[in-house]
Write an enzyme that holds these catalytic residues in place. Structure first.
Site, PDB file in Angstrom:
ATOM      1  CB  THR A  12      22.062 -25.048   2.028  1.00 39.90           C
ATOM      2  OG1 THR A  12      21.363 -24.009   1.364  1.00 39.90           O
ATOM      3  CG2 THR A  12      22.707 -25.933   0.995  1.00 39.90           C
ATOM      4  CG  ASP A  57      15.293 -20.995   2.718  1.00 38.55           C
ATOM      5  OD1 ASP A  57      15.671 -21.657   1.740  1.00 38.55           O
ATOM      6  OD2 ASP A  57      15.647 -19.824   2.944  1.00 38.55           O
TER       7      ASP A  57
END
Ligand code: ASP
Length: 339
Positions: A12, A57
């Site tokens: 993130t 991710d």
């Protein structure tokens, strides 16, 4: 002045918004970091930035990526005083656990961090997490793999992600924080291991098939038989409480015996984050012990999974792997004689 290597792996912290949701964005992240004035402050270490390709991710991280991160640290080990690994929070505790085993005789800080809100957003927690991690990495006091997040410095192989919403995403339920960052960074130096005298080494992981089974009321162990007995080399069973399973022996025992003869290592961890497995405490746990399962004691599932990868990468004999599963290798468990 100390030197820190930042390795951006994704997550993130460096993501930007797309119409399919947040996605890692290396160009954005490089620009954001180069524009951060705090990173140029005199109290900050000197730093360089590397990034893995592709940025991921962290839900996509696996042994291959852990090896890649380990290699970057090994290749740069002599040139830097500390390392900051920017990583997604979802599997950060797995990567931290894996690196703790992979990096043998580590004598420098390796600090994993990230954020709950990306740097591109106004309320991002990434700025503080990055800056404080760099200060901790540059200070060189903790010579082990840690997670710094939301004011807490945690031993990496004791940490677990505990919130997907809050800014304090991690905790280490069976081990106190190694430092807290309030107005000052307060180190708990008494809990640090002594300087390791052996030569630093990065031991790559083999991609062995490992599995995790979470026990639930009414679980049909017979349905798991093929994977437990032949397809997996190591299985972490997340049992109830202190290591209990809902079986009276007639189904599970023959499966576990078959697993034993095929060399599958069964490790029992607890579904309760704050706990120590003791398979002798209840009849409902003694079956596991009788069938040769080993105790994960107070290890997190993340640490147990990473430790299985590590031990299967260095040993062939399942008995040697079982013996070492119950030993404290990198501070991942509190050794108790009651196993
Ligand atoms: N899905 C993200 C990741 O783990 C979540 C995060 O970074 O917080 O990469």
């Amino acid at each position: 002045m100390s030197r820190v290597l930042i390795l951006h792996t994704g997550g993130t912290i460096g993501m930007t918004k797309t119409d399919k949701g947040y996605r890692p964005d290396g160009a954005y992240f490089r620009r954001a970091v180069s524009e951060m004035d705090s990173l140029k402050a005199p109290e900050m270490p000197e730093w360089d930035l590397l990034e893995t390709d592709p940025l991921l991710d962290s839900s996509r991280m696996k042994a291959e990526e852990w090896n890649r991160i380990g290699n970057v640290i090994a290749e740069n080990y002599e040139s830097y005083d500390g390392f900051v690994i920017l990583h997604g929070t979802d599997t950060m505790a797995y990567t931290a656990s894996a690196l703790s085993f992979m990096l043998k005789n580590l004598n420098k800080p390796v600090i994993l961090t990230g954020s709950q809100i990306p740097l591109c957003e106004v309320r991002s927690d990434g700025r503080d997490n990055l800056i404080t991690s760099m200060m901790i990495a540059g200070a060189g006091k903790v010579r082990e793999v840690c997670i710094y997040f939301g004011g807490l410095l945690l031993r990496g192989n004791r940490a677990t992600k505990d919130s997907a919403d809050g800014m304090q995403a991690f905790r280490s339920p069976n081990c106190p924080p190694l430092a807290t960052a309030g107005i000052a960074i307060q180190y708990q130096e008494a809990s640090y291991p002594s300087v390791r005298s052996g030569r630093f080494e990065c031991i790559p992981f083999s991609n062995v098939p490992i599995g995790v089974i979470k026990v639930f009321p009414g679980i049909r162990f017979d349905l798991f038989e093929p994977i437990i007995t032949s397809q997996l080399k190591g299985v972490v069973v997340e049992a109830f409480g202190s290591g209990n399973v809902p079986d009276e022996g007639e189904v599970l025992l023959p499966i576990l015996e078959k697993a034993k003869s095929s060399g599958t290592v069964i490790v029992v961890c607890s579904q309760c984050p704050q706990s120590t497995v003791n398979m002798s405490a209840y009849e409902a746990g003694s079956i596991l012990k009788k069938a040769g399962a080993v105790s994960g004691m107070d290890m997190t599932t993340e640490a147990a999974v990473a430790k299985l990868y590590y031990l299967f990468s260095i040993y062939d004999d399942p008995e040697q792997i079982k013996f070492n599963m119950e030993r404290n290798i990198r501070g991942e468990l509190t050794r108790s004689e009651d196993i």
